[in-house]
Design an enzyme around this catalytic site. Structure first.
Site, PDB file in Angstrom:
ATOM      1  N   SER A 177       5.195   3.539  -2.366  1.00  0.00           N
ATOM      2  CA  SER A 177       5.568   2.617  -3.383  1.00  0.00           C
ATOM      3  C   SER A 177       4.578   1.448  -3.452  1.00  0.00           C
ATOM      4  O   SER A 177       4.157   1.148  -4.541  1.00  0.00           O
ATOM      5  CB  SER A 177       6.985   2.162  -3.127  1.00  0.00           C
ATOM      6  N   ARG A 178       4.137   0.804  -2.342  1.00  0.00           N
ATOM      7  CA  ARG A 178       3.168  -0.286  -2.431  1.00  0.00           C
ATOM      8  C   ARG A 178       2.470  -0.455  -1.088  1.00  0.00           C
ATOM      9  O   ARG A 178       3.072  -0.272  -0.026  1.00  0.00           O
ATOM     10  CB  ARG A 178       3.877  -1.586  -2.820  1.00  0.00           C
TER      11      ARG A 178
END
Length: 209
Positions: free
Chosen positions: A173-174
């Protein structure tokens, strides 16, 4: 020499654990092929999607510079005290294997439980994360709304080369890099919204004067 027809077909290169996830729908497809062919097709599709999502292509780091830790779009470039943070948001279609942005020795790998909010939002600061302290720089892998598991590949004491695989996030996701204090905001080579490739795109390099 070209491969012969009897040579085994090489398996796709995927992140560790991907085949374990993919084998559930794959095995389910076998009996369903007789009982319900449409459901068997769905299971085979789920197998293919799982392996595709966890794909792990080769990357070739450039000769110098700090490289992106993830595929995706730069979501944050900001100064934090005396240091600069660069964050890359990984969309669901991006490769989710993360790579070392620079050489270093892992000092610690710290897991912090938390929420699973959208990784592009400000509230993501409260999300589950794994921080990899590599001495003069840090990489933080942050779970998102879909991601439920962060898989670090490294442990304290390991030596990293720029571009080495350091982990992956299943379905999210990040990835953030807190640059070395030697880098200033003017040394950043990317802008917010720019697409980058893990292990290849230079996100920071010192100006030569």
């Amino acid at each position: 020499m070209s491969p012969s027809l009897t040579d085994p077909v090489p398996l796709p290169t995927v992140a560790p654990g991907a085949w374990r996830l993919a084998r559930v729908p794959l095995f389910a497809a076998v009996p369903l092929a007789v009982l319900s062919p449409p459901l068997a097709a769905v299971c085979l599709f789920a197998t293919a999607v799982t392996l595709w999502f966890h794909r792990d292509p080769r990357r070739s780091p450039p000769p110098s510079g700090v490289v992106a830790p993830a595929d995706g779009r730069v979501s944050v470039v900001r100064r934090e005290g005396e240091r600069v943070r660069v964050a890359v948001f990984m969309n669901v279609t991006d490769v989710h294997v993360n790579r070392a942005p620079a050489d270093g020795t892992v000092g610690a790998v710290e897991h912090t439980p938390g929420r699973h909010l959208p990784a592009f939002s400000k509230e993501s600061e409260r999300n589950e994360r794994v921080r990899i302290d590599a001495g003069d720089h840090e990489v933080t892998l942050i779970a998102g709304a879909v991601a439920r598991r962060i898989h670090p590949y490294v442990e304290g004491g390991e030596t990293l080369a720029r571009g080495d695989r350091i982990g992956h996030i299943s379905f999210g996701s990040r990835a953030d890099v807190l640059l070395s204090p030697a880098y200033d905001r003017e040394d950043v080579r990317v802008r917010e919204g720019q697409r980058v490739r893990a292990g290849e795109t230079v996100i920071a390099a010192r100006n030569s004067t």
